[in-house]
Design an enzyme around this catalytic site. Structure first.
Site, PDB file in Angstrom:
ATOM      1  N   ASP A 214     -29.614  26.982   8.245  1.00  7.26           N
ATOM      2  CA  ASP A 214     -28.307  27.170   7.872  1.00  7.26           C
ATOM      3  C   ASP A 214     -27.554  25.772   8.415  1.00  7.26           C
ATOM      4  OD1 ASP A 214     -25.982  28.290   6.695  1.00  7.26           O
ATOM      5  OD2 ASP A 214     -25.352  29.104   8.596  1.00  7.26           O
ATOM      6  N   THR A 215     -26.693  25.077   7.742  1.00  5.08           N
ATOM      7  CA  THR A 215     -26.101  23.945   7.884  1.00  5.08           C
ATOM      8  C   THR A 215     -24.626  24.019   7.892  1.00  5.08           C
ATOM      9  OG1 THR A 215     -28.205  22.783   6.928  1.00  5.08           O
ATOM     10  CG2 THR A 215     -26.089  21.341   7.262  1.00  5.08           C
TER      11      THR A 215
ATOM     12  N   PHE B 166     -25.297  15.565  -2.352  1.00  9.64           N
ATOM     13  CA  PHE B 166     -24.403  16.873  -2.712  1.00  9.64           C
ATOM     14  C   PHE B 166     -23.486  17.246  -1.580  1.00  9.64           C
ATOM     15  CE2 PHE B 166     -26.110  19.914   0.151  1.00  9.64           C
ATOM     16  CZ  PHE B 166     -27.183  19.358   0.517  1.00  9.64           C
ATOM     17  N   GLY B 167     -22.794  18.262  -1.695  1.00  7.85           N
ATOM     18  CA  GLY B 167     -21.941  18.765  -0.738  1.00  7.85           C
ATOM     19  C   GLY B 167     -20.791  17.482  -0.436  1.00  7.85           C
ATOM     20  N   TYR B 168     -20.902  17.321   1.059  1.00  7.52           N
ATOM     21  CA  TYR B 168     -19.877  16.490   1.397  1.00  7.52           C
ATOM     22  C   TYR B 168     -20.498  14.903   1.735  1.00  7.52           C
ATOM     23  CZ  TYR B 168     -17.596  20.538   3.234  1.00  7.52           C
ATOM     24  OH  TYR B 168     -16.738  21.717   3.436  1.00  7.52           O
ATOM     25  N   ASP B 169     -21.440  14.739   1.112  1.00 15.10           N
ATOM     26  CA  ASP B 169     -22.053  13.320   0.986  1.00 15.10           C
ATOM     27  C   ASP B 169     -21.308  12.208   0.808  1.00 15.10           C
ATOM     28  OD1 ASP B 169     -24.680  14.200   2.036  1.00 15.10           O
ATOM     29  OD2 ASP B 169     -25.719  14.110  -0.005  1.00 15.10           O
TER      30      ASP B 169
HETATM   31  P1  IMP Z   1     -26.585  25.113   3.539  1.00 10.07           P
HETATM   32  O1  IMP Z   1     -26.790  25.935   4.910  1.00 10.07           O
HETATM   33  O2  IMP Z   1     -27.653  24.125   3.447  1.00 10.07           O
HETATM   34  O3  IMP Z   1     -26.465  26.034   2.266  1.00 10.07           O
HETATM   35  O4  IMP Z   1     -25.379  24.100   3.656  1.00 10.07           O
HETATM   36  C1  IMP Z   1     -23.998  24.691   3.832  1.00 10.07           C
HETATM   37  C2  IMP Z   1     -23.048  23.763   3.147  1.00 10.07           C
HETATM   38  O5  IMP Z   1     -22.971  22.538   4.141  1.00 10.07           O
HETATM   39  C3  IMP Z   1     -23.379  23.197   1.856  1.00 10.07           C
HETATM   40  O6  IMP Z   1     -22.846  24.071   0.723  1.00 10.07           O
HETATM   41  C4  IMP Z   1     -22.768  21.791   1.873  1.00 10.07           C
HETATM   42  O7  IMP Z   1     -21.416  22.094   1.642  1.00 10.07           O
HETATM   43  C5  IMP Z   1     -22.757  21.328   3.249  1.00 10.07           C
HETATM   44  N1  IMP Z   1     -23.954  20.671   3.502  1.00 10.07           N
HETATM   45  C6  IMP Z   1     -25.313  21.067   3.944  1.00 10.07           C
HETATM   46  N2  IMP Z   1     -25.972  19.851   4.048  1.00 10.07           N
HETATM   47  C7  IMP Z   1     -25.538  18.814   3.503  1.00 10.07           C
HETATM   48  C8  IMP Z   1     -25.890  17.452   3.552  1.00 10.07           C
HETATM   49  O8  IMP Z   1     -26.845  17.160   3.492  1.00 10.07           O
HETATM   50  N3  IMP Z   1     -24.859  16.685   2.764  1.00 10.07           N
HETATM   51  C9  IMP Z   1     -23.667  17.283   2.343  1.00 10.07           C
HETATM   52  N4  IMP Z   1     -23.207  18.438   2.565  1.00 10.07           N
HETATM   53  C10 IMP Z   1     -23.896  19.292   3.197  1.00 10.07           C
END
Ligand code: IMP
Length: 191
Positions: free
Chosen positions: A68-69, A148-151
């Site tokens: 989880d991130t 992707f995401g906040y990159d």
């Molecule tokens: P997940 O736990 O990997 O699904 O990450 C949760 C959310 O954190 C994602 O939907 C993104 O919005 C953001 N996120 C996670 N990893 C990254 C990344 O490497 N770059 C940008 N956004 C990220």
């Protein structure tokens, strides 16, 4: 040994499989016929990683790891953190998430932030946690098209480009997820 990575993201799975010794066969959720929606209901990254890994180990009886991130922003007391995916609500929308983040930071001089990944590994009835952190800052506007995401709004420390301006190889070397996975791989290679 068969080991489940609690994901359906085949790109993520292959990337990790390529880093592991051949004796470890990674399986996706689909590979074990798990089509359940595992809700991330915990309030911490550690909690959600454990919840997902435990769900698979308990229900399917496999050794398993889950990640989880979150993006933790200093001036917002660590938000959006565990709620990074759904920051601007559901359905998940990266563009709206970035816009919300930039507007919350308007007028704030402290732009420090970090991405943090937690991996929970359930191996032979023992549990192990691995963490990867990538420190940096939030830009004032989006830069770059990759990732992707906040990159596009995240610039890692000691770099001039945003994550969205790096290719995936460059990013993986320094990223939160890359570092956490490297720790997991080192552990699995020795055990
Ligand atoms: P997940 O736990 O990997 O699904 O990450 C949760 C959310 O954190 C994602 O939907 C993104 O919005 C953001 N996120 C996670 N990893 C990254 C990344 O490497 N770059 C940008 N956004 C990220």
């Amino acid at each position: 040994m068969k080991l489940v990575f609690a994901t359906n993201n085949i790109k993520k799975l292959l990337e990790v499989q390529n880093m592991l010794p051949k004796s470890i066969e990674l399986l996706s959720l689909k590979d074990i016929n798990c089509f359940d929606e595992i809700d991330e209901t915990e309030t911490t990254l550690e909690g959600n990683a454990k919840l997902k890994a435990n769900y698979i180990s308990e229900k399917f009886g496999y050794n398993c790891f889950a990640d989880d991130t979150g993006l933790e922003v200093d001036a917002l007391d660590g938000k959006p953190g565990v709620y990074s995916a759904r920051y601007a609500g559901v359905p998940v929308n990266s563009e709206k998430n970035m816009q919300k983040l930039l507007s919350e930071l308007e007028g704030k001089s402290n732009r420090k932030a970090q991405f943090r990944t937690v991996i929970c590994l359930n191996l032979d009835n023992k549990q192990y946690l691995f963490q990867g952190i990538c420190k940096g800052k939030i830009l004032h506007e989006q830069k770059g098209e990759k990732g992707f995401g906040y990159d596009p709004v995240f610039k890692p420390e000691n770099y001039h480009e945003s994550f969205a301006e790096m290719n995936s190889e460059e990013k993986n070397k320094i990223s939160h997820r890359g570092l956490a996975i490297q720790k997991l791989v080192n552990f699995l290679s020795k055990n």
